[in-house]
Structure formats: structure tokens, C-alpha cells
Design a protein around this motif. Structure first.
Motif, PDB file in Angstrom:
ATOM      1  N   ILE A 156       3.726 -10.380  -2.734  1.00 20.44           N
ATOM      2  CA  ILE A 156       2.743 -10.949  -1.813  1.00 20.44           C
ATOM      3  C   ILE A 156       1.686  -9.896  -1.458  1.00 20.44           C
ATOM      4  CG2 ILE A 156       4.186 -10.469   0.244  1.00 20.44           C
ATOM      5  CD1 ILE A 156       2.021 -13.553  -0.069  1.00 20.44           C
ATOM      6  N   HIS A 157       2.121  -8.632  -1.360  1.00 15.55           N
ATOM      7  CA  HIS A 157       1.178  -7.555  -1.045  1.00 15.55           C
ATOM      8  C   HIS A 157       0.220  -7.291  -2.207  1.00 15.55           C
ATOM      9  CE1 HIS A 157      -0.583  -3.830   0.103  1.00 15.55           C
ATOM     10  NE2 HIS A 157       0.119  -3.123  -0.753  1.00 15.55           N
ATOM     11  N   HIS A 158       0.702  -7.486  -3.432  1.00 19.48           N
ATOM     12  CA  HIS A 158      -0.195  -7.300  -4.574  1.00 19.48           C
ATOM     13  C   HIS A 158      -1.203  -8.438  -4.676  1.00 19.48           C
ATOM     14  CE1 HIS A 158       0.384  -3.833  -7.144  1.00 19.48           C
ATOM     15  NE2 HIS A 158       1.607  -3.769  -6.660  1.00 19.48           N
ATOM     16  N   LEU A 162      -2.954   3.958   4.041  1.00 20.18           N
ATOM     17  CA  LEU A 162      -3.699   4.071   2.785  1.00 20.18           C
ATOM     18  C   LEU A 162      -4.582   2.846   2.567  1.00 20.18           C
ATOM     19  CD1 LEU A 162      -1.110   5.593   0.269  1.00 20.18           C
ATOM     20  CD2 LEU A 162      -2.796   6.759   1.693  1.00 20.18           C
ATOM     21  N   HIS A 163      -4.118   1.682   3.052  1.00 18.16           N
ATOM     22  CA  HIS A 163      -4.917   0.463   2.880  1.00 18.16           C
ATOM     23  C   HIS A 163      -5.972   0.287   3.969  1.00 18.16           C
ATOM     24  CE1 HIS A 163      -3.231  -1.868  -0.476  1.00 18.16           C
ATOM     25  NE2 HIS A 163      -2.125  -1.183  -0.233  1.00 18.16           N
ATOM     26  N   HIS A 164      -5.597   0.575   5.218  1.00 18.09           N
ATOM     27  CA  HIS A 164      -6.468   0.213   6.334  1.00 18.09           C
ATOM     28  C   HIS A 164      -7.074   1.401   7.075  1.00 18.09           C
ATOM     29  CE1 HIS A 164      -5.506  -4.045   5.953  1.00 18.09           C
ATOM     30  NE2 HIS A 164      -4.288  -3.641   5.665  1.00 18.09           N
ATOM     31  N   TYR A 179      -4.904   7.158  -5.407  1.00 20.74           N
ATOM     32  CA  TYR A 179      -3.725   6.978  -6.262  1.00 20.74           C
ATOM     33  C   TYR A 179      -3.147   5.573  -6.081  1.00 20.74           C
ATOM     34  CZ  TYR A 179       0.691   8.444  -8.480  1.00 20.74           C
ATOM     35  OH  TYR A 179       1.778   8.581  -9.299  1.00 20.74           O
ATOM     36  N   HIS A 180      -3.094   5.113  -4.822  1.00 20.02           N
ATOM     37  CA  HIS A 180      -2.478   3.815  -4.544  1.00 20.02           C
ATOM     38  C   HIS A 180      -3.430   2.650  -4.865  1.00 20.02           C
ATOM     39  CE1 HIS A 180       0.328   0.963  -3.126  1.00 20.02           C
ATOM     40  NE2 HIS A 180      -0.474   0.506  -2.182  1.00 20.02           N
ATOM     41  N   LEU A 181      -4.711   2.793  -4.568  1.00 17.05           N
ATOM     42  CA  LEU A 181      -5.653   1.710  -4.898  1.00 17.05           C
ATOM     43  C   LEU A 181      -5.748   1.537  -6.409  1.00 17.05           C
ATOM     44  CD1 LEU A 181      -8.473   2.116  -2.229  1.00 17.05           C
ATOM     45  CD2 LEU A 181      -6.473   0.615  -2.232  1.00 17.05           C
ATOM     46  N   HIS A 237      -3.195   1.937  -8.343  1.00 18.69           N
ATOM     47  CA  HIS A 237      -1.987   1.166  -8.661  1.00 18.69           C
ATOM     48  C   HIS A 237      -2.241  -0.334  -8.445  1.00 18.69           C
ATOM     49  CE1 HIS A 237       2.152  -0.283  -8.510  1.00 18.69           C
ATOM     50  NE2 HIS A 237       1.924  -0.738  -7.299  1.00 18.69           N
ATOM     51  N   HIS A 238      -3.007  -0.679  -7.413  1.00 19.83           N
ATOM     52  CA  HIS A 238      -3.286  -2.089  -7.138  1.00 19.83           C
ATOM     53  C   HIS A 238      -4.278  -2.689  -8.122  1.00 19.83           C
ATOM     54  CE1 HIS A 238      -1.321  -3.449  -3.482  1.00 19.83           C
ATOM     55  NE2 HIS A 238      -1.395  -2.208  -3.057  1.00 19.83           N
ATOM     56  N   PHE A 239      -5.369  -1.994  -8.328  1.00 20.69           N
ATOM     57  CA  PHE A 239      -6.509  -2.645  -8.971  1.00 20.69           C
ATOM     58  C   PHE A 239      -6.777  -2.209 -10.409  1.00 20.69           C
ATOM     59  CE2 PHE A 239      -7.379  -2.741  -4.353  1.00 20.69           C
ATOM     60  CZ  PHE A 239      -7.301  -4.123  -4.198  1.00 20.69           C
ATOM     61  N   THR A 264       2.565   5.163   6.137  1.00 21.15           N
ATOM     62  CA  THR A 264       1.622   5.763   5.184  1.00 21.15           C
ATOM     63  C   THR A 264       0.966   4.676   4.337  1.00 21.15           C
ATOM     64  OG1 THR A 264       3.005   7.729   5.054  1.00 21.15           O
ATOM     65  CG2 THR A 264       1.341   7.474   3.341  1.00 21.15           C
ATOM     66  N   HIS A 265       1.790   3.742   3.869  1.00 22.59           N
ATOM     67  CA  HIS A 265       1.268   2.666   3.026  1.00 22.59           C
ATOM     68  C   HIS A 265       0.195   1.867   3.779  1.00 22.59           C
ATOM     69  CE1 HIS A 265       2.216  -1.049   0.312  1.00 22.59           C
ATOM     70  NE2 HIS A 265       1.061  -0.507   0.020  1.00 22.59           N
ATOM     71  N   TYR A 266       0.485   1.569   5.046  1.00 28.12           N
ATOM     72  CA  TYR A 266      -0.495   0.834   5.854  1.00 28.12           C
ATOM     73  C   TYR A 266      -1.791   1.639   5.996  1.00 28.12           C
ATOM     74  CZ  TYR A 266      -2.504  -2.085   9.454  1.00 28.12           C
ATOM     75  OH  TYR A 266      -3.339  -2.916  10.145  1.00 28.12           O
TER      76      TYR A 266
END
Ligand SMILES: [Zn+2]
Ligand SMILES: [Zn+2]
Length: 241
Positions: free
Chosen positions: A128-130, A187-189, A203-205, A207-209, A183-185
Motif C-alpha cells: 500500500i505504501h508503494h 525520508l518521505h515527509h 536512496y529511498h526515493l 527505491h520507490h520510483f 526515519t522512513h516517515y
């Protein structure tokens, strides 16, 4: 009947027919999602990795109580779990361990968590997060789900610790989890201003996009090195240059 075909609702169909059913099925985002995604079958992977970037989150359940439990504000995580961490550490001290011994248990627990972070965590709530990466209330674990997961985690730790060190290591693992979710929150917001923060966000964005099957680590890239899922630095830097 396998669980998969049960979920797909197409138990009596041949694989080819099942594929046709899946291809004909489209997800209606205006309807509760939870019982729709099973119909996607093999198309699920493709579907979940096409992110929808909007401030508005989707509805998962028709039931209002279940729906409420899937939405979590990020600050609920430290609020609920840090007291449990404190209780565990107090317990260790009460059992006669010195502070430096407890610190060692905590560090071991955190390392254990970072290992779990890249595997188990990825499959829970992660789809759902992806699909909806900007939905801030579907990012951290709902505490109700985390509370249930505490039992297998406790048992796992009990297997590899002595009776008096279980609490300390469990507390460390839980602390690692809280750091992970926050941390995850962030990194997004959030807008990291330090270099390590900026790097982790990129690094994380990425992974998403860009490449969803690489770069699973959130708080560190350690286990991506170990498991060979480290994206090449070229692909990470491409977008920013
Ligand atoms: Zn992911
Ligand atoms: Zn994310």
C-alpha cells in the motif's frame, strides 16, 4: 484449493483462464481496496509498483473500525513503543545487569532489527505504501499490527538469548523498529539538510520510483551490501544531476 486461488476467487480455472481473469480485472480506487487486489493475481507486482502520487489516501476496508486501524500518525510510534522499550531495559537492570551490559544488548537488538527491516518489514503494509507513497497515514506500522508481531519477535529473540538478556535485546530491537519507522516517515515527509540525511532520502526515493527491487534499507545500506541489493551509485545519482 490453494490460498492464492482462494484469494483470487478463481479456484476452478486453469492457469491460462486465471490469467485472463486477472487481465480483465481492474482495481477501482473509489472502492475499498483490500478485497480487490487479490483479483489482480500475477499482475499485482506490476500494479503495486505504479505509484499514485496524491495527498489523498485510498480506502482499504469498507468497515469503519478496520479502516481506522490502518491509518497511523507517525508520532504514535514513539509514543506507544518507547515506554515499552524503557520497561524492557528497566527489567534488565532489575535482573542484575550493569548499564554497559544492557547497552550491549540494545546494540545487538538494533542490529537484529536492521536485518528484519530489509526483509519482513518489506512485505507488511509495504504494498500500500508503494502504491500510495505520499499517503502519510499509511506509512508507519499500525500499532495494532505491530503488537501482534511482537510475539513472534519475542520468541525469536528468546531462542538466541539467555533468560536474563531477552528483555534487553528485545528492547533494543523495538528501539531499532521505532527509529526505522520514524526515519522512513522523515525520508518521505521531511527535508533533510545534512549530507547523510539527503543521501538516505535519495536512496529511498530511488527505491520507490526507479528500481523497486534494490535499495531496501531505510536507516542504513548495510544489508543491501550483504544481500547484493545495492543499486549502483550511477542510478542513484542520475536523477539529481
Ligand atoms: Zn519497498
Ligand atoms: Zn517509502
Amino acid at each position: 484449493m490453494s490460498i492464492k486461488s482462494f484469494l483470487n476467487g478463481s479456484a476452478d480455472l486453469s492457469p491460462i483462464q486465471q490469467k485472463m481473469v486477472a487481465e480483465a480485472f481492474t482495481v477501482d480506487l473509489n472502492e475499498p481496496l483490500v478485497f480487490q487486489v487479490g483479483h489482480l493475481g500475477e499482475q499485482y507486482q506490476e500494479w503495486v509498483h505504479q505509484p499514485i502520487v496524491s495527498k489523498e489516501g485510498p480506502r482499504l476496508f469498507a468497515n469503519d473500525v478496520l479502516e481506522f486501524l490502518t491509518r497511523t500518525e507517525w508520532w504514535a510510534i514513539p509514543l506507544i513503543w518507547l515506554p515499552v522499550v524503557c520497561w524492557c531495559l528497566t527489567k534488565s537492570v532489575e535482573m542484575g545487569h550493569t548499564l554497559s551490559e544492557v547497552a550491549l544488548m540494545v546494540v545487538f537488538g538494533i542490529c537484529l532489527w536492521t536485518l528484519i527491516e530489509t526483509n519482513t518489514a518489506h512485505y507488511l503494509l509495504h504494498g500500500i505504501h508503494h502504491k500510495h507513497p505520499t499517503d502519510g497515514l499509511r506509512l508507519v506500522f499500525p500499532p495494532a499490527a505491530a503488537a501482534i508481531l511482537c510475539f513472534p519477535f519475542w520468541n525469536l529473540i528468546r531462542l538466541i538469548t539467555t533468560p536474563t538478556t531477552t528483555h534487553g535485546v528485545f528492547g533494543g530491537g523495538l528501539l531499532g523498529y521505532v527509529m526505522y519507522d520514524c526515519t522512513h516517515y522523515y525520508l518521505h515527509h521531511g527535508q533533510p539538510s545534512s549530507d547523510p540525511g539527503k543521501h538516505l532520502k535519495k536512496y529511498h526515493l530511488n527505491h520507490h520510483f526507479r528500481i523497486q527491487n534494490k535499495g531496501f534499507g531505510i536507516t542504513s545500506t548495510l544489508w543491501d551490501h550483504v544481500f547484493g541489493t545495492l543499486p549502483s551509485t550511477k542510478t542513484i545519482d542520475k536523477k539529481s544531476s
